[in-house]
Scaffold this motif. Structure first.
Motif, PDB file in Angstrom:
ATOM      1  N   MET A   1      -0.708  -7.808  -4.250  1.00  9.60           N
ATOM      2  CA  MET A   1       0.128  -8.965  -4.694  1.00  9.60           C
ATOM      3  C   MET A   1       1.248  -8.731  -5.297  1.00  9.60           C
ATOM      4  SD  MET A   1      -1.115 -12.909  -6.405  1.00  9.60           S
ATOM      5  CE  MET A   1      -0.572 -12.010  -8.543  1.00  9.60           C
ATOM      6  N   SER A   2       2.916  -9.270  -4.555  1.00 15.36           N
ATOM      7  CA  SER A   2       3.554  -9.075  -5.376  1.00 15.36           C
ATOM      8  C   SER A   2       3.781  -9.735  -6.413  1.00 15.36           C
ATOM      9  CB  SER A   2       4.819  -9.966  -4.295  1.00 15.36           C
ATOM     10  OG  SER A   2       6.264  -9.381  -4.323  1.00 15.36           O
ATOM     11  N   SER A   6       2.639  -2.907 -12.240  1.00 18.07           N
ATOM     12  CA  SER A   6       1.372  -1.573 -11.247  1.00 18.07           C
ATOM     13  C   SER A   6       2.805  -0.422 -11.738  1.00 18.07           C
ATOM     14  CB  SER A   6       2.860  -2.188  -9.397  1.00 18.07           C
ATOM     15  OG  SER A   6       3.355  -2.245  -8.938  1.00 18.07           O
ATOM     16  N   ARG A  64       4.689  -4.762  -8.601  1.00 21.42           N
ATOM     17  CA  ARG A  64       4.631  -4.232  -7.846  1.00 21.42           C
ATOM     18  C   ARG A  64       5.625  -5.386  -6.703  1.00 21.42           C
ATOM     19  NH1 ARG A  64      -0.061  -2.830  -4.491  1.00 21.42           N
ATOM     20  NH2 ARG A  64       0.258  -3.330  -2.765  1.00 21.42           N
ATOM     21  N   VAL A  65       6.200  -5.028  -5.556  1.00 22.90           N
ATOM     22  CA  VAL A  65       6.782  -5.720  -4.589  1.00 22.90           C
ATOM     23  C   VAL A  65       6.328  -4.627  -3.163  1.00 22.90           C
ATOM     24  CG1 VAL A  65       9.118  -6.365  -5.667  1.00 22.90           C
ATOM     25  CG2 VAL A  65       9.223  -4.325  -4.425  1.00 22.90           C
ATOM     26  N   ASP A  66       6.685  -5.012  -2.196  1.00 21.70           N
ATOM     27  CA  ASP A  66       5.546  -4.849  -0.959  1.00 21.70           C
ATOM     28  C   ASP A  66       7.167  -4.392   0.194  1.00 21.70           C
ATOM     29  OD1 ASP A  66       3.348  -5.293  -1.079  1.00 21.70           O
ATOM     30  OD2 ASP A  66       3.454  -7.825  -0.481  1.00 21.70           O
ATOM     31  N   ASP A  67       8.150  -4.853  -0.099  1.00 25.42           N
ATOM     32  CA  ASP A  67       9.241  -5.104   0.690  1.00 25.42           C
ATOM     33  C   ASP A  67      10.024  -4.697  -1.093  1.00 25.42           C
ATOM     34  OD1 ASP A  67      12.231  -4.995   1.977  1.00 25.42           O
ATOM     35  OD2 ASP A  67      11.750  -6.483   3.409  1.00 25.42           O
ATOM     36  N   GLY A  98       5.114   6.124  -4.442  1.00 24.80           N
ATOM     37  CA  GLY A  98       5.787   4.956  -3.985  1.00 24.80           C
ATOM     38  C   GLY A  98       7.308   5.248  -4.587  1.00 24.80           C
ATOM     39  N   HIS A 114       8.840  -1.581  -8.092  1.00 21.97           N
ATOM     40  CA  HIS A 114       7.539  -0.322  -7.667  1.00 21.97           C
ATOM     41  C   HIS A 114       6.733  -0.786  -6.134  1.00 21.97           C
ATOM     42  CE1 HIS A 114       3.636   1.888  -7.664  1.00 21.97           C
ATOM     43  NE2 HIS A 114       5.205   2.450  -7.251  1.00 21.97           N
ATOM     44  N   ARG A 115       7.215  -0.589  -4.694  1.00 18.85           N
ATOM     45  CA  ARG A 115       6.449  -0.094  -3.815  1.00 18.85           C
ATOM     46  C   ARG A 115       6.124   1.107  -3.599  1.00 18.85           C
ATOM     47  NH1 ARG A 115       6.274   2.913   0.263  1.00 18.85           N
ATOM     48  NH2 ARG A 115       8.433   3.560   0.223  1.00 18.85           N
ATOM     49  N   ARG A 118       2.438   3.829   0.365  1.00 16.23           N
ATOM     50  CA  ARG A 118       1.707   3.458   2.089  1.00 16.23           C
ATOM     51  C   ARG A 118       0.668   4.554   2.649  1.00 16.23           C
ATOM     52  NH1 ARG A 118       7.438   1.366   5.301  1.00 16.23           N
ATOM     53  NH2 ARG A 118       8.199   0.537   2.464  1.00 16.23           N
TER      54      ARG A 118
END
Length: 119
Positions: A1-2, A6, A64-67, A98, A114-115, A118
């Motif tokens: 979840m953005s 994280s 946390r960020v996805d992009d 990450g 922080h991403r 993957r």
């Protein structure tokens, strides 16, 4: 979840001294960090690390960020600033830990993005 916390990074003048302090205080365990500098903290409840050479640092809270590109663009669009952290974009480091960016909001308060890696 953005947007969830994280990662937390503790800055200190000396990483070994910080390791000793937090290890004794909280019972945390430590492993060498990326590039042999600082430590990855185990047992903190959220992924965490400690680095040295930063005598005036307070803990950095990373969200946390996805992009990461879109999030850093939004920070700048909203009047904040973004910094790249040393070798944080190193391929091996990013694959393990990450990608990170240190930011300041439009009033100068520090935070991080922080991403996660993957997998």
């Amino acid at each position: 979840m953005s947007g969830e916390v994280s990662f937390i990074e503790f800055g200190a003048a000396d990483a070994m001294t910080a390791r000793t302090f937090y290890g004794k205080l909280f019972g945390w365990s430590f492993e060498p960090g990326p590039g042999g500098e600082g430590y990855v903290i185990g047992g903190a409840g959220v992924p965490a690390g400690v680095h040295g050479g930063d005598p005036a640092a307070a803990p950095y809270v990373f969200f946390r960020v996805d992009d990461l590109d879109a999030a850093t663009a939004a920070v700048e669009r909203l009047g904040g600033t973004v910094e790249t952290i040393g070798d944080a974009d190193d391929e091996a480091t990013a694959a393990t830990f990450g990608a990170f960016r240190v930011c300041r909001d439009d009033q100068g308060s520090p935070f991080g993005l922080h991403r996660p890696p993957r997998h």
